[in-house]
Design a protein around this motif. Structure first.
Motif, mmCIF file in Angstrom:
data_model
loop_
_atom_site.group_PDB
_atom_site.id
_atom_site.type_symbol
_atom_site.label_atom_id
_atom_site.label_comp_id
_atom_site.label_asym_id
_atom_site.label_seq_id
_atom_site.Cartn_x
_atom_site.Cartn_y
_atom_site.Cartn_z
ATOM 1 N N VAL A 77 0.693 -1.054 -0.094
ATOM 2 C CA VAL A 77 0.053 0.045 -0.014
ATOM 3 C C VAL A 77 0.770 1.361 0.058
ATOM 4 O O VAL A 77 1.960 1.137 0.579
ATOM 5 N N ARG A 78 0.355 2.661 -0.289
ATOM 6 C CA ARG A 78 1.054 3.435 -0.425
ATOM 7 C C ARG A 78 0.618 4.629 0.365
ATOM 8 O O ARG A 78 0.951 5.782 0.487
ATOM 9 N N LYS A 79 -0.608 4.195 1.058
ATOM 10 C CA LYS A 79 -1.069 5.329 1.908
ATOM 11 C C LYS A 79 -1.142 4.969 3.464
ATOM 12 O O LYS A 79 -1.443 3.733 3.721
ATOM 13 N N TRP A 80 -1.525 5.986 4.373
ATOM 14 C CA TRP A 80 -1.557 5.568 5.672
ATOM 15 C C TRP A 80 -2.503 4.934 6.006
ATOM 16 O O TRP A 80 -2.502 3.773 6.697
ATOM 17 N N THR A 81 -3.783 5.001 5.751
ATOM 18 C CA THR A 81 -4.903 4.662 6.151
ATOM 19 C C THR A 81 -4.877 2.773 5.708
ATOM 20 O O THR A 81 -5.253 2.285 6.865
ATOM 21 N N TRP A 135 -2.248 1.019 5.172
ATOM 22 C CA TRP A 135 -1.133 0.535 6.015
ATOM 23 C C TRP A 135 -1.710 0.431 7.372
ATOM 24 O O TRP A 135 -1.300 -0.551 7.870
ATOM 25 N N HIS A 136 -2.316 1.182 7.916
ATOM 26 C CA HIS A 136 -2.536 1.274 9.349
ATOM 27 C C HIS A 136 -3.626 -0.045 9.446
ATOM 28 O O HIS A 136 -3.705 -0.779 10.612
#
Length: 172
Positions: free
Chosen positions: A119-123, A125-126
């Motif tokens: 993944v490339r975004k925080w959400t 990944w979180h």
């Protein structure tokens, strides 16, 4: 001070090292000498009621060759953000537990795919990391509920007639 290793001179001068264990390792207890300094980090103010500490961990025996060709004791540095009222001994005790956290993360990378995200975004990944940690916690709870097996009997021990299948009692 501009660099962490500039404090090493002061650590040697004041000679207030504490010998502490980081826990058990493959070769027994992992002992190091520890000391800590309250520090100010440039452009990084600590949170309210917290302070910054620089913790130094020194190996007990020379194990690293320096630029001078001599063996020196290895020194590791840890920047700690801790509550203001904490003692140096408490900081050292908590810093020693860092290795267990690293080992747990390595196991989780293999066991539940902690490092298998693309993944490339925080959400996202979180979400992935949260799901992996939840799976790891579930597995730990399930493992804790499994009873330990009975220890194997010692070799040559008298097990009695109930433990020898195929052997019948003589009648007479």
């Amino acid at each position: 001070m501009k660099r962490a290793d500039d404090l090493l001179h002061y650590a040697k001068t004041r000679d207030q090292w504490e010998r502490r264990s980081c826990g058990d390792g493959a070769k027994g207890e992992r002992l190091y000498d520890w000391t800590a300094f309250a520090v100010h980090v440039k452009d990084e103010d600590p949170a309210d009621t917290f302070t910054h500490w620089l913790v130094l961990r020194r190996s007990l025996h020379p194990n690293r060759r320096g630029k001078d060709g001599e063996l020196h004791r290895e020194v590791a540095y840890f920047l700690v953000h801790a509550p203001a009222g904490i003692t140096v001994s408490q900081i050292i005790a908590r810093a020693g537990g860092r290795r267990q956290i690293e080992e747990d993360n390595e196991i989780n990378k293999q066991l539940v795919g902690l490092a298998q995200y693309q993944v490339r975004k925080w959400t996202p990944w979180h979400r992935h990391v949260t799901a992996c940690m939840l799976a790891s916690a579930f597995l730990a709870v399930q493992r804790a509920q499994i009873p330990e097996p009975d220890p194997a009997p010692e070799e040559g021990a008298d097990l009695g007639k109930d433990h020898n299948p195929g052997v019948s009692e003589a009648t007479g």
